[in-house]
Write a protein that holds these residues in place. Structure first.
Motif, mmCIF file in Angstrom:
data_model
loop_
_atom_site.group_PDB
_atom_site.id
_atom_site.type_symbol
_atom_site.label_atom_id
_atom_site.label_comp_id
_atom_site.label_asym_id
_atom_site.label_seq_id
_atom_site.Cartn_x
_atom_site.Cartn_y
_atom_site.Cartn_z
ATOM 1 N N HIS A 196 0.827 -1.206 0.000
ATOM 2 C CA HIS A 196 0.000 0.000 0.000
ATOM 3 C C HIS A 196 0.861 1.256 0.000
ATOM 4 O O HIS A 196 0.476 2.272 0.540
ATOM 5 C CB HIS A 196 -0.953 0.037 1.192
ATOM 6 C CG HIS A 196 -2.050 -0.955 1.055
ATOM 7 N ND1 HIS A 196 -3.315 -0.697 1.419
ATOM 8 C CD2 HIS A 196 -2.083 -2.197 0.578
ATOM 9 C CE1 HIS A 196 -4.072 -1.759 1.194
ATOM 10 N NE2 HIS A 196 -3.325 -2.664 0.680
ATOM 11 N N HIS A 202 -10.892 1.948 -3.329
ATOM 12 C CA HIS A 202 -9.677 2.692 -3.667
ATOM 13 C C HIS A 202 -10.087 4.099 -4.077
ATOM 14 O O HIS A 202 -10.949 4.274 -4.927
ATOM 15 C CB HIS A 202 -8.929 2.015 -4.820
ATOM 16 C CG HIS A 202 -8.285 0.734 -4.411
ATOM 17 N ND1 HIS A 202 -6.933 0.618 -4.202
ATOM 18 C CD2 HIS A 202 -8.815 -0.489 -4.153
ATOM 19 C CE1 HIS A 202 -6.652 -0.618 -3.833
ATOM 20 N NE2 HIS A 202 -7.772 -1.305 -3.795
ATOM 21 N N ASP A 204 -2.972 6.281 -4.547
ATOM 22 C CA ASP A 204 -4.116 5.386 -4.395
ATOM 23 C C ASP A 204 -4.297 5.144 -2.902
ATOM 24 O O ASP A 204 -3.460 4.497 -2.282
ATOM 25 C CB ASP A 204 -3.831 4.075 -5.141
ATOM 26 C CG ASP A 204 -4.935 3.053 -4.973
ATOM 27 O OD1 ASP A 204 -4.608 1.858 -4.875
ATOM 28 O OD2 ASP A 204 -6.117 3.431 -4.923
ATOM 29 N N VAL A 247 -6.496 3.467 0.124
ATOM 30 C CA VAL A 247 -7.452 2.383 0.341
ATOM 31 C C VAL A 247 -8.300 2.699 1.565
ATOM 32 O O VAL A 247 -7.779 3.110 2.604
ATOM 33 C CB VAL A 247 -6.713 1.041 0.525
ATOM 34 C CG1 VAL A 247 -7.695 -0.092 0.782
ATOM 35 C CG2 VAL A 247 -5.859 0.737 -0.702
ATOM 36 N N GLY A 300 -3.974 -3.086 -6.143
ATOM 37 C CA GLY A 300 -4.117 -1.759 -6.728
ATOM 38 C C GLY A 300 -4.762 -1.844 -8.088
ATOM 39 O O GLY A 300 -4.791 -2.884 -8.715
#
Length: 164
Positions: free
Chosen positions: A22, A124, A144, A146, A163
């Motif tokens: 992440h 996302h 991005d 989450v 992703g």
């Protein structure tokens, strides 16, 4: 015989690995963005926070954030004012060279206001950080984030998604 450049392959490999943790490493802007997450919402909730850790290779400043997930995106800070914790919009956040700057609950963070829709855990949310360097050149860094459950603290969520 053609030589294959290793650098583009290394960059692709690094980005592929980043998806597993992440984290996104934006080499072109000299900015490392780690553990980007957004707090999930309930139906009809109009705003939520986004959090991450930023480390800039050179002195810089986060001056704006953009996202299609909300009508307004603002950089905010929580601070004590007259013995009351208050949230206020700030014009930017300094990014000292080589020092991690935490955007976290109770401190600096990004607010998504007038949300386009509910954000569910695991969703996302695409963001673009606008970072200005010492010569006032601006660079745009895609991130991005989450979504984590409403009760999420700053600790990483268990497990991870893929992703886009």
């Amino acid at each position: 015989m053609n030589k294959i450049s290793i650098k583009p392959l290394a960059a692709v490999f690094a980005l592929a690995l980043a998806g597993f943790s992440h984290s996104v490493l934006a080499q072109d802007a000299g900015l490392s963005v780690q553990d980007a997450w957004v707090r999930a919402t309930v139906p009809n909730q109009h705003a939520t926070g986004v959090f991450m850790r930023l480390t800039s290779a050179a002195p810089g400043r986060l001056v704006a954030v953009e996202s299609q997930a909300a009508k307004h995106v603002e950089v905010h800070e929580m601070a004590m004012q007259d013995n009351v914790m208050k949230m206020r919009q700030v014009p930017g956040i300094d990014l000292p060279a080589g020092q991690a700057v935490e955007l976290k609950p109770g401190g600096y963070h990004v607010m998504l206001i007038d949300l386009a829709g509910q954000i569910a855990p695991g969703d996302h949310v695409q963001l673009t950080l606008v970072v200005e360097d010492a010569s006032r050149q601006q660079r745009r860094v895609p991130v991005d984030a989450v979504a984590r459950p409403l009760n999420a603290a700053a600790a990483p969520a268990a497990g991870h998604g893929h992703g886009h």
